[in-house]
Design a protein around this motif. Structure first.
Motif, PDB file in Angstrom:
ATOM      1  N   THR A  55       0.827  -1.207   0.000  1.00 15.15           N
ATOM      2  CA  THR A  55       0.000   0.000   0.000  1.00 15.15           C
ATOM      3  C   THR A  55       0.858   1.252   0.000  1.00 15.15           C
ATOM      4  O   THR A  55       0.552   2.222  -0.708  1.00 15.15           O
ATOM      5  CB  THR A  55      -0.943   0.000   1.217  1.00 15.15           C
ATOM      6  N   PHE A  56       1.939   1.251   0.781  1.00 19.68           N
ATOM      7  CA  PHE A  56       2.849   2.402   0.822  1.00 19.68           C
ATOM      8  C   PHE A  56       3.368   2.702  -0.584  1.00 19.68           C
ATOM      9  O   PHE A  56       3.382   3.863  -1.027  1.00 19.68           O
ATOM     10  CB  PHE A  56       4.008   2.108   1.766  1.00 19.68           C
ATOM     11  N   ILE A  57       3.781   1.671  -1.303  1.00 20.71           N
ATOM     12  CA  ILE A  57       4.308   1.863  -2.661  1.00 20.71           C
ATOM     13  C   ILE A  57       3.225   2.380  -3.581  1.00 20.71           C
ATOM     14  O   ILE A  57       3.427   3.331  -4.351  1.00 20.71           O
ATOM     15  CB  ILE A  57       4.904   0.544  -3.187  1.00 20.71           C
ATOM     16  N   TYR A  58       2.041   1.788  -3.502  1.00 17.77           N
ATOM     17  CA  TYR A  58       0.969   2.152  -4.428  1.00 17.77           C
ATOM     18  C   TYR A  58       0.366   3.523  -4.132  1.00 17.77           C
ATOM     19  O   TYR A  58      -0.269   4.122  -4.992  1.00 17.77           O
ATOM     20  CB  TYR A  58      -0.122   1.077  -4.428  1.00 17.77           C
ATOM     21  N   LEU A  59       0.541   4.014  -2.920  1.00 17.95           N
ATOM     22  CA  LEU A  59       0.062   5.357  -2.617  1.00 17.95           C
ATOM     23  C   LEU A  59       0.827   6.422  -3.385  1.00 17.95           C
ATOM     24  O   LEU A  59       0.323   7.527  -3.606  1.00 17.95           O
ATOM     25  CB  LEU A  59       0.181   5.629  -1.115  1.00 17.95           C
ATOM     26  N   ALA A 214      -0.221   4.348   5.438  1.00 16.82           N
ATOM     27  CA  ALA A 214      -0.304   3.152   4.592  1.00 16.82           C
ATOM     28  C   ALA A 214      -0.853   1.969   5.388  1.00 16.82           C
ATOM     29  O   ALA A 214      -1.651   1.171   4.872  1.00 16.82           O
ATOM     30  CB  ALA A 214       1.073   2.816   4.025  1.00 16.82           C
ATOM     31  N   TYR A 215      -0.448   1.859   6.655  1.00 19.26           N
ATOM     32  CA  TYR A 215      -0.965   0.770   7.492  1.00 19.26           C
ATOM     33  C   TYR A 215      -2.475   0.901   7.689  1.00 19.26           C
ATOM     34  O   TYR A 215      -3.222  -0.083   7.588  1.00 19.26           O
ATOM     35  CB  TYR A 215      -0.260   0.772   8.850  1.00 19.26           C
ATOM     36  N   LEU A 216      -2.942   2.120   7.959  1.00 24.51           N
ATOM     37  CA  LEU A 216      -4.372   2.337   8.163  1.00 24.51           C
ATOM     38  C   LEU A 216      -5.159   2.053   6.888  1.00 24.51           C
ATOM     39  O   LEU A 216      -6.218   1.421   6.916  1.00 24.51           O
ATOM     40  CB  LEU A 216      -4.622   3.770   8.637  1.00 24.51           C
ATOM     41  N   VAL A 217      -4.639   2.536   5.743  1.00 32.05           N
ATOM     42  CA  VAL A 217      -5.316   2.294   4.469  1.00 32.05           C
ATOM     43  C   VAL A 217      -5.362   0.802   4.176  1.00 32.05           C
ATOM     44  O   VAL A 217      -6.390   0.259   3.756  1.00 32.05           O
ATOM     45  CB  VAL A 217      -4.605   3.057   3.333  1.00 32.05           C
ATOM     46  N   ALA A 218      -4.245   0.106   4.420  1.00 29.34           N
ATOM     47  CA  ALA A 218      -4.178  -1.329   4.136  1.00 29.34           C
ATOM     48  C   ALA A 218      -5.116  -2.130   5.024  1.00 29.34           C
ATOM     49  O   ALA A 218      -5.668  -3.151   4.604  1.00 29.34           O
ATOM     50  CB  ALA A 218      -2.745  -1.824   4.313  1.00 29.34           C
ATOM     51  N   SER A 219      -5.296  -1.679   6.267  1.00 29.41           N
ATOM     52  CA  SER A 219      -6.112  -2.442   7.213  1.00 29.41           C
ATOM     53  C   SER A 219      -7.595  -2.121   7.109  1.00 29.41           C
ATOM     54  O   SER A 219      -8.431  -2.929   7.534  1.00 29.41           O
ATOM     55  CB  SER A 219      -5.627  -2.181   8.644  1.00 29.41           C
ATOM     56  N   ALA A 251      -4.399  13.566  -1.810  1.00 28.74           N
ATOM     57  CA  ALA A 251      -3.550  14.399  -0.954  1.00 28.74           C
ATOM     58  C   ALA A 251      -2.311  13.628  -0.511  1.00 28.74           C
ATOM     59  O   ALA A 251      -1.186  14.154  -0.543  1.00 28.74           O
ATOM     60  CB  ALA A 251      -4.342  14.887   0.254  1.00 28.74           C
ATOM     61  N   VAL A 252      -2.505  12.378  -0.098  1.00 32.43           N
ATOM     62  CA  VAL A 252      -1.366  11.564   0.330  1.00 32.43           C
ATOM     63  C   VAL A 252      -0.423  11.312  -0.841  1.00 32.43           C
ATOM     64  O   VAL A 252       0.805  11.418  -0.709  1.00 32.43           O
ATOM     65  CB  VAL A 252      -1.850  10.232   0.929  1.00 32.43           C
ATOM     66  N   GLY A 253      -0.981  10.984  -2.009  1.00 33.88           N
ATOM     67  CA  GLY A 253      -0.151  10.732  -3.181  1.00 33.88           C
ATOM     68  C   GLY A 253       0.664  11.948  -3.583  1.00 33.88           C
ATOM     69  O   GLY A 253       1.844  11.838  -3.926  1.00 33.88           O
ATOM     70  N   LEU A 254       0.055  13.133  -3.530  1.00 39.08           N
ATOM     71  CA  LEU A 254       0.771  14.362  -3.884  1.00 39.08           C
ATOM     72  C   LEU A 254       1.871  14.674  -2.873  1.00 39.08           C
ATOM     73  O   LEU A 254       2.969  15.088  -3.246  1.00 39.08           O
ATOM     74  CB  LEU A 254      -0.209  15.528  -3.978  1.00 39.08           C
TER      75      LEU A 254
END
Length: 362
Positions: A55-59, A214-219, A251-254
Motif C-alpha cells: 500500500t505504501f508503494i501504491y500510494l 499506509a498501514y491504516l489504508v491497508a487495514s 492528498a497523500v499521493g501528492l
C-alpha cells in the motif's frame, strides 16, 4: 547519454543536450518501486508487513510517475510529437500486449485473440495507452483555466461513472488525471528547484508519516482503491464517502510525490542509468512477476530475511533489464521501427533566411 531536441523544421540544426540525471534518478527510483510493488503484491498473504509495504508503494509510485510525465509533456502537439507518441507509446504497447497474450497462453491461461482483448491492457501495460491519451490532452489542459480543479472534478466523478471501462485504460485516465494535469501546470521548470536542508528534512518526515497512513489504508480499505479504476459502488461505499476517500488518497499521493522529488539525488548515481532505460524494466519485468506468481516461491516470502532477498532480487532484475546488452538486444521490440507507418516531415523551405527557433524539449 545524450538526446537530441528535434525542431519541426528539419532544416534547422540543433545541438544535442545532455540528459538531466535528476530526472533519470527520479525515474530510476520509481521504476524500482513499480517492480517491487508488483513482486510484493504476489506475497501480501505471507510476507511480514506485505500489505502495508504494498500500500505504501501504491500510494505514491504511479501518482509520481504520472505527475512527472505531466511535467515533461509538451504543451503543443506538433506533427513530430504526434509521431513520437505513436513510436514510443502505441507501438510498444501493441507489441508487448501481443507478447503477454502469448505468454499467458503458454502458461495455460489462454486469452481470446480479439480486438477487445488487444484494446484491454494486460496487467501493467495500462500506463502506455493512458499516457498516450494524457499527452494528447496536454495542450488542452495547458491552456484551460482552472485545469487542475476540472481534473479533480473529473477524477471524483469517474468514481460514479460505470461507462468508463478497462479499454485503453479510460478508467485510470480519468481517475489519475489530476496528477498529470498538475504536472502540466507546474511544468518542467519546477524540476530545477533545489531544496534546502530544512525542506529535505520535511520531505523525510512526510515519508515517515506516510508509513502509518499506509498501514491504516491497508487495514481498513481494499487494495482496489489505490488502482484508481473502480467506481465507489463496487468498492462498497456511497458516493459522498467515496469522494472523501479519493480526495484523501490524492492528498497523500501528492505529498509523497513531492517528498520523493525533494529527496532524489541530482548527481549521477546507479539510478541514473536505470531511469534513462526505464522503459525496458517496465515492459519486461511483468514476465518475471507472472512466472513468480505461478511458482511456489511466492509463498516462501514469510519472514524478514526472505523479504530482503526479494528486494535484492528486484534490484537485480531492474539492473539486468536496464543494462546495455538487454537494451541493445531488445530495442526492436521496445522501440519498434514504425517509420513506414508515419508520413515524412514537411521538406525544409527553400530560400529561408532566418531559421525558426526549436520547440521546447518534450
Amino acid at each position: 547519454m545524450t538526446t537530441t531536441v528535434m525542431p519541426d523544421d528539419p532544416g534547422v540544426a540543433v545541438a544535442p543536450i545532455r540528459r538531466d540525471p535528476y530526472i533519470d534518478n527520479i525515474k530510476g527510483l520509481l521504476i524500482v518501486l513499480v517492480v517491487l510493488g508488483h513482486m510484493v503484491g504476489q506475497t501480501v498473504g505471507s510476507s511480514p508487513g506485505g500489505r502495508t509495504i504494498y500500500t505504501f508503494i501504491y500510494l505514491c509510485h504511479m501518482p509520481a510517475f504520472v505527475m512527472l510525465s505531466g511535467m515533461l509533456s509538451a504543451t503543443e502537439l506538433t506533427g513530430r510529437r504526434a509521431a513520437s507518441l505513436i513510436r514510443d507509446l502505441l507501438a510498444p504497447y501493441l507489441v508487448f500486449q501481443l507478447l503477454y497474450m502469448g505468454f499467458y497462453t503458454a502458461m495455460d491461461k489462454p486469452m481470446p485473440w480479439t480486438a477487445n482483448m488487444i484494446l484491454s491492457p494486460i496487467y501493467h501495460l495500462w500506463f502506455l495507452p493512458a499516457l498516450f491519451i494524457w499527452r494528447m490532452l496536454a495542450p488542452l489542459f495547458a491552456h484551460l483555466r482552472g485545469a487542475v480543479v476540472i481534473a479533480i472534478v473529473v477524477s471524483l466523478s469517474a468514481g460514479t461513472a460505470s461507462v468508463l471501462g478497462h479499454a485503453l485504460s479510460l478508467d485510470r485516465v480519468a481517475g489519475m488525471l489530476p496528477f498529470f494535469v498538475l504536472g502540466v501546470w507546474l511544468g518542467r521548470g519546477r524540476l530545477a528547484y533545489r531544496p534546502s536542508p530544512p525542506v529535505r528534512l520535511t520531505a523525510i518526515a512526510v515519508l515517515i508519516a506516510a508509513a502509518p497512513i499506509a498501514y491504516l489504508v491497508a487495514s481498513r480499505l481494499s487494495n482496489l482503491w489505490v488502482y484508481w479504476n473502480r467506481i465507489y459502488q463496487r468498492l462498497g461505499v456511497e458516493v459522498t464517502e467515496g469522494v472523501l476517500i479519493r480526495l484523501g488518497l490524492m492528498a497523500v499521493g501528492l505529498a509523497m510525490t513531492w517528498a520523493i522529488m525533494m529527496l532524489a539525488p541530482r548527481r549521477h548515481t546507479f539510478l541514473t542509468g536505470w531511469g534513462a532505460n526505464s522503459m525496458y524494466p517496465y515492459l519486461l519485468h511483468g514476465f518475471v512477476v507472472l512466472a513468480f506468481q505461478r511458482s511456489p516461491l511466492d509463498k516462501q516470502v514469510d519472514n524478514i530475511p526472505a523479504l530482503l532477498v526479494l528486494i535484492a532480487a528486484v534490484l537485480a532484475l531492474v539492473w539486468i533489464t536496464a543494462s546495455r546488452p538487454v537494451v541493445w538486444a531488445l530495442r526492436p521490440l521496445v522501440s519498434p521501427p514504425v517509420g513506414w507507418l508515419l508520413r515524412d516531415a514537411a521538406p525544409a523551405k527553400k530560400h529561408q533566411s532566418t531559421p525558426t527557433a526549436p520547440p521546447a524539449a518534450t
